[in-house]
Write an enzyme that holds these catalytic residues in place. Structure first.
Site, PDB file in Angstrom:
ATOM      1  N   HIS A   1      41.219 -21.413 -72.581  1.00  0.00           N
ATOM      2  CA  HIS A   1      42.532 -21.685 -73.139  1.00  0.00           C
ATOM      3  C   HIS A   1      42.666 -23.183 -73.371  1.00  0.00           C
ATOM      4  O   HIS A   1      42.525 -23.962 -72.445  1.00  0.00           O
ATOM      5  CB  HIS A   1      43.603 -21.208 -72.159  1.00  0.00           C
ATOM      6  CG  HIS A   1      44.946 -21.087 -72.788  1.00  0.00           C
ATOM      7  ND1 HIS A   1      45.652 -22.162 -73.241  1.00  0.00           N
ATOM      8  CD2 HIS A   1      45.711 -19.999 -73.051  1.00  0.00           C
ATOM      9  CE1 HIS A   1      46.791 -21.751 -73.763  1.00  0.00           C
ATOM     10  NE2 HIS A   1      46.858 -20.441 -73.659  1.00  0.00           N
TER      11      HIS A   1
ATOM     12  N   TYR B   1      55.867 -24.938 -73.979  1.00  0.00           N
ATOM     13  CA  TYR B   1      56.766 -25.813 -73.222  1.00  0.00           C
ATOM     14  C   TYR B   1      57.991 -26.059 -74.090  1.00  0.00           C
ATOM     15  O   TYR B   1      57.896 -26.746 -75.109  1.00  0.00           O
ATOM     16  CB  TYR B   1      56.103 -27.158 -72.926  1.00  0.00           C
ATOM     17  CG  TYR B   1      54.972 -27.107 -71.925  1.00  0.00           C
ATOM     18  CD1 TYR B   1      55.186 -26.626 -70.634  1.00  0.00           C
ATOM     19  CD2 TYR B   1      53.700 -27.570 -72.253  1.00  0.00           C
ATOM     20  CE1 TYR B   1      54.153 -26.608 -69.695  1.00  0.00           C
ATOM     21  CE2 TYR B   1      52.663 -27.551 -71.320  1.00  0.00           C
ATOM     22  CZ  TYR B   1      52.899 -27.067 -70.050  1.00  0.00           C
ATOM     23  OH  TYR B   1      51.888 -27.046 -69.130  1.00  0.00           O
TER      24      TYR B   1
ATOM     25  N   PRO C   1      54.633 -27.439 -59.617  1.00  0.00           N
ATOM     26  CA  PRO C   1      53.723 -26.678 -60.487  1.00  0.00           C
ATOM     27  C   PRO C   1      53.781 -27.086 -61.960  1.00  0.00           C
ATOM     28  O   PRO C   1      53.135 -26.461 -62.785  1.00  0.00           O
ATOM     29  CB  PRO C   1      54.177 -25.227 -60.291  1.00  0.00           C
ATOM     30  CG  PRO C   1      55.563 -25.306 -59.798  1.00  0.00           C
ATOM     31  CD  PRO C   1      55.746 -26.625 -59.111  1.00  0.00           C
TER      32      PRO C   1
ATOM     33  N   LYS D   1      48.331 -28.084 -61.092  1.00  0.00           N
ATOM     34  CA  LYS D   1      47.271 -28.811 -60.399  1.00  0.00           C
ATOM     35  C   LYS D   1      46.957 -28.266 -59.002  1.00  0.00           C
ATOM     36  O   LYS D   1      45.889 -28.542 -58.464  1.00  0.00           O
ATOM     37  CB  LYS D   1      47.669 -30.288 -60.209  1.00  0.00           C
ATOM     38  CG  LYS D   1      47.881 -31.061 -61.491  1.00  0.00           C
ATOM     39  CD  LYS D   1      46.562 -31.398 -62.144  1.00  0.00           C
ATOM     40  CE  LYS D   1      46.735 -32.237 -63.371  1.00  0.00           C
ATOM     41  NZ  LYS D   1      45.716 -32.031 -64.367  1.00  0.00           N
TER      42      LYS D   1
ATOM     43  N   TYR E   1      45.732 -33.579 -68.359  1.00  0.00           N
ATOM     44  CA  TYR E   1      46.204 -32.197 -68.217  1.00  0.00           C
ATOM     45  C   TYR E   1      45.105 -31.301 -67.648  1.00  0.00           C
ATOM     46  O   TYR E   1      45.351 -30.437 -66.812  1.00  0.00           O
ATOM     47  CB  TYR E   1      46.624 -31.718 -69.606  1.00  0.00           C
ATOM     48  CG  TYR E   1      47.378 -30.413 -69.679  1.00  0.00           C
ATOM     49  CD1 TYR E   1      48.481 -30.168 -68.882  1.00  0.00           C
ATOM     50  CD2 TYR E   1      47.010 -29.444 -70.610  1.00  0.00           C
ATOM     51  CE1 TYR E   1      49.177 -28.978 -68.985  1.00  0.00           C
ATOM     52  CE2 TYR E   1      47.709 -28.254 -70.724  1.00  0.00           C
ATOM     53  CZ  TYR E   1      48.793 -28.029 -69.908  1.00  0.00           C
ATOM     54  OH  TYR E   1      49.483 -26.862 -70.012  1.00  0.00           O
TER      55      TYR E   1
HETATM   56  P1  RFL Z   1      47.719 -21.008 -50.266  1.00  0.00           P
HETATM   57  O1  RFL Z   1      47.204 -20.363 -51.477  1.00  0.00           O
HETATM   58  O2  RFL Z   1      49.190 -21.065 -50.041  1.00  0.00           O
HETATM   59  O3  RFL Z   1      47.036 -20.274 -49.037  1.00  0.00           O
HETATM   60  C1  RFL Z   1      47.441 -20.566 -47.718  1.00  0.00           C
HETATM   61  C2  RFL Z   1      47.114 -19.368 -46.862  1.00  0.00           C
HETATM   62  O4  RFL Z   1      47.469 -19.672 -45.524  1.00  0.00           O
HETATM   63  C3  RFL Z   1      48.128 -18.544 -44.949  1.00  0.00           C
HETATM   64  N1  RFL Z   1      48.949 -19.047 -43.838  1.00  0.00           N
HETATM   65  C4  RFL Z   1      48.605 -18.920 -42.535  1.00  0.00           C
HETATM   66  N2  RFL Z   1      47.532 -18.373 -41.965  1.00  0.00           N
HETATM   67  C5  RFL Z   1      47.445 -18.429 -40.616  1.00  0.00           C
HETATM   68  N3  RFL Z   1      48.402 -19.003 -39.825  1.00  0.00           N
HETATM   69  C6  RFL Z   1      49.513 -19.561 -40.373  1.00  0.00           C
HETATM   70  N4  RFL Z   1      50.435 -20.133 -39.613  1.00  0.00           N
HETATM   71  C7  RFL Z   1      49.638 -19.538 -41.795  1.00  0.00           C
HETATM   72  N5  RFL Z   1      50.564 -20.001 -42.666  1.00  0.00           N
HETATM   73  C8  RFL Z   1      50.130 -19.689 -43.901  1.00  0.00           C
HETATM   74  C9  RFL Z   1      48.905 -17.954 -46.097  1.00  0.00           C
HETATM   75  O5  RFL Z   1      49.235 -16.591 -45.860  1.00  0.00           O
HETATM   76  C10 RFL Z   1      47.916 -18.125 -47.245  1.00  0.00           C
HETATM   77  O6  RFL Z   1      47.050 -17.033 -47.355  1.00  0.00           O
HETATM   78  O7  RFL Z   1      47.206 -22.522 -50.115  1.00  0.00           O
HETATM   79  P2  RFL Z   1      45.909 -23.253 -50.701  1.00  0.00           P
HETATM   80  O8  RFL Z   1      44.652 -22.545 -50.356  1.00  0.00           O
HETATM   81  O9  RFL Z   1      46.088 -24.660 -50.281  1.00  0.00           O
HETATM   82  O10 RFL Z   1      46.065 -23.146 -52.300  1.00  0.00           O
HETATM   83  C11 RFL Z   1      47.096 -23.788 -52.975  1.00  0.00           C
HETATM   84  C12 RFL Z   1      47.503 -22.976 -54.202  1.00  0.00           C
HETATM   85  O11 RFL Z   1      47.782 -21.648 -53.808  1.00  0.00           O
HETATM   86  C13 RFL Z   1      48.719 -23.588 -54.915  1.00  0.00           C
HETATM   87  O12 RFL Z   1      48.629 -24.994 -54.948  1.00  0.00           O
HETATM   88  C14 RFL Z   1      48.826 -23.084 -56.370  1.00  0.00           C
HETATM   89  O13 RFL Z   1      49.127 -21.716 -56.404  1.00  0.00           O
HETATM   90  C15 RFL Z   1      49.889 -23.888 -57.148  1.00  0.00           C
HETATM   91  N6  RFL Z   1      50.130 -23.310 -58.489  1.00  0.00           N
HETATM   92  C16 RFL Z   1      49.254 -23.557 -59.521  1.00  0.00           C
HETATM   93  N7  RFL Z   1      48.151 -24.311 -59.317  1.00  0.00           N
HETATM   94  C17 RFL Z   1      47.255 -24.501 -60.326  1.00  0.00           C
HETATM   95  O14 RFL Z   1      46.252 -25.217 -60.111  1.00  0.00           O
HETATM   96  N8  RFL Z   1      47.414 -23.914 -61.567  1.00  0.00           N
HETATM   97  C18 RFL Z   1      48.500 -23.118 -61.845  1.00  0.00           C
HETATM   98  O15 RFL Z   1      48.599 -22.575 -62.952  1.00  0.00           O
HETATM   99  C19 RFL Z   1      49.488 -22.929 -60.814  1.00  0.00           C
HETATM  100  N9  RFL Z   1      50.564 -22.133 -60.997  1.00  0.00           N
HETATM  101  C20 RFL Z   1      51.252 -22.494 -58.680  1.00  0.00           C
HETATM  102  C21 RFL Z   1      51.450 -21.908 -59.967  1.00  0.00           C
HETATM  103  C22 RFL Z   1      52.158 -22.233 -57.656  1.00  0.00           C
HETATM  104  C23 RFL Z   1      53.264 -21.449 -57.883  1.00  0.00           C
HETATM  105  N10 RFL Z   1      54.175 -21.226 -56.817  1.00  0.00           N
HETATM  106  C24 RFL Z   1      54.414 -19.945 -56.298  1.00  0.00           C
HETATM  107  C25 RFL Z   1      54.595 -22.369 -56.048  1.00  0.00           C
HETATM  108  C26 RFL Z   1      52.545 -21.103 -60.186  1.00  0.00           C
HETATM  109  C27 RFL Z   1      53.476 -20.880 -59.166  1.00  0.00           C
HETATM  110  C28 RFL Z   1      54.690 -20.011 -59.461  1.00  0.00           C
END
Ligand code: RFL
Length: 393
Positions: free
Chosen positions: A73, A202, A294, A298, A390
């Protein structure tokens, strides 16, 4: 007490990539995850993966699913009251597109590969606190699936458990957390509807930002800027689609494909950075290290980058006695984090009306925003910078 050289908290992209790489590096590790396996494999969040994320996963033979099912993309379309313009960012800057691959698929791939290699994951095991981080024998207090309290002992604990996890709660007093609340909120939606344009959309509108991001041929992510304090149930499906049509200028550019709203959630735009990322035997990566709004997609990409850097550093320390490696990890990762934070803030300012000002009254901010968009529309060097920032992490 159970033990592992590295106890990893959290089975998200950061924790699971780290686990894969440590296992391959011959380091004894375990992943403790609060939720169950189904939840881990179905939680829809990110989708836009940066070229560097692909390179990292390729380097370790972990990108098979991504190559099979991910879609390249490389275009975004900005819509404003003045009209619309498209940037084919995949052909600008470093000429690298994103790969769209839902985060839950990536997490599933990483989990499967780790388990197939004999890796250990304890699901429904919540870390409550990390103790003795100032020593070489830290422990993690956990609540297991059956409610029993237990402890794990480690040489290092990797906090990959997100912003509300136990790692952050266990940081020593006085730890620096640089924090900014942007005062902006998004209603994030996952719709059972095919994408309505072949680009990231956007839309900059007086009523607030609206965004469109393809996920799969059947599912599209939408975002609507909303008032702080909005509850997920405040907006009916009909109001959501009408508002998306208005803000995306559907009257001029065509209506959106509507469908069932599968998921909705409110995201308050906050950014923070914990500095440093090493606190004795406790290390942070992913959202636990730094929360990034978000707006520039990143977070997951930083999580993958940091996991690789951290795996390298832990292997250097544990297998080769390089006692500087973990401090180096912190410095290197922070450089990438601040760069991503900077671009993310630029995107926030580009896309949103000033939250504190009443609609239509923030003339100064709006004029700057228009000027920025005009520069992006007309200046090739600005477009190259945008493309590089980006898609880069
Ligand atoms: P995660 O994915 O939140 O995973 C953390 C894990 O830890 C568990 N956990 C625990 N486990 C044991 N003991 C505890 N006390 C715990 N507390 C929590 C949780 O259950 C979970 O399984 O963190 P990680 O690995 O650091 O990854 C980060 C990403 O998930 C996050 O930054 C992205 O999703 C942000 N984000 C996006 N990032 C991109 O690079 N490209 C995107 O297009 C993008 N779109 C988004 C997004 C985040 C979004 N939200 C929901 C904030 C879109 C959205 C809507």
């Amino acid at each position: 007490m159970q033990s592992a050289d590295v106890v990893i908290l959290g089975a998200g992209p950061a924790g699971l990539l780290l686990a894969n790489l440590l296992k391959r590096g011959g380091i004894d590790c375990v992943v403790l995850e609060r939720t169950d396996r189904t939840r881990v494999q179905t939680r829809a969040r990110a989708g836009f993966l940066a070229p560097n994320t692909l390179r990292i996963l390729d380097r370790h033979g972990l990108a098979e699913g991504l190559h099979r099912n991910g879609k390249q993309h490389g275009a975004c379309e900005f819509r404003t009251a003045e009209g619309r313009f498209r940037l084919d960012y995949g052909n600008l800057g470093r000429r690298e597109p994103h790969t769209v691959y839902p985060q839950q698929y990536l997490v599933s791939d990483l989990l499967t590969s780790y388990l197939e290699a004999g890796g250990r994951v304890h699901f429904e095991t919540e870390a409550l606190a990390v103790h003795d981080t100032g020593t070489t024998r830290p422990t993690v207090a956990v609540r297991e699936a059956d409610g029993r309290l237990a402890r794990w002992q480690a040489r290092y604990v990797a906090g990959c458990d997100g912003r509300h996890g136990a790692a952050r709660r266990s940081l020593p007093p006085g730890t620096v957390r640089h924090h900014r609340d942007h005062g902006i909120s998004w209603l994030g939606l996952l719709a059972e509807a095919p994408p309505s344009l072949d680009a990231v959309g956007y839309a900059v509108h007086d009523r607030g930002f609206a965004g469109h991001m393809a996920r799969t041929p059947e599912v599209t992510r939408y975002y609507l800027q909303c008032e702080r304090g909005t509850a997920t149930g405040d907006w009916s499906d009909g109001r959501i689609w009408d508002e998306l049509d208005t803000r995306m200028y559907a009257a001029e550019h065509g209506p959106l494909h509507r469908g069932r709203i599968l998921e909705r959630g409110v995201v308050d735009f906050e950014s923070d950075v914990i500095e440093p990322l090493r606190h004795g035997s406790l290390l942070l990566a992913g959202d636990a290290a730094s929360l990034i709004s978000p707006s520039a997609a990143k977070g997951a990409n930083l999580a993958v980058l940091e996991a690789e850097l951290l795996a390298r550093a832990l292997i250097a320390d544990l297998a080769h006695g390089d006692s500087e490696a973990l401090d180096r990890y912190s410095r290197q990762a922070l450089e990438h984090i601040w760069r991503a934070q900077e671009f993310s803030l630029w995107m926030i300012r580009l896309l949103h009306r000033e939250p504190a000002a009443p609609i239509g009254e923030s003339f100064f901010h709006e004029s700057l925003r228009r000027s920025r968009l005009e520069s992006l529309r007309t200046s090739r060097s600005h477009q190259d910078w945008f493309a590089e920032s980006y898609t880069g992490v």
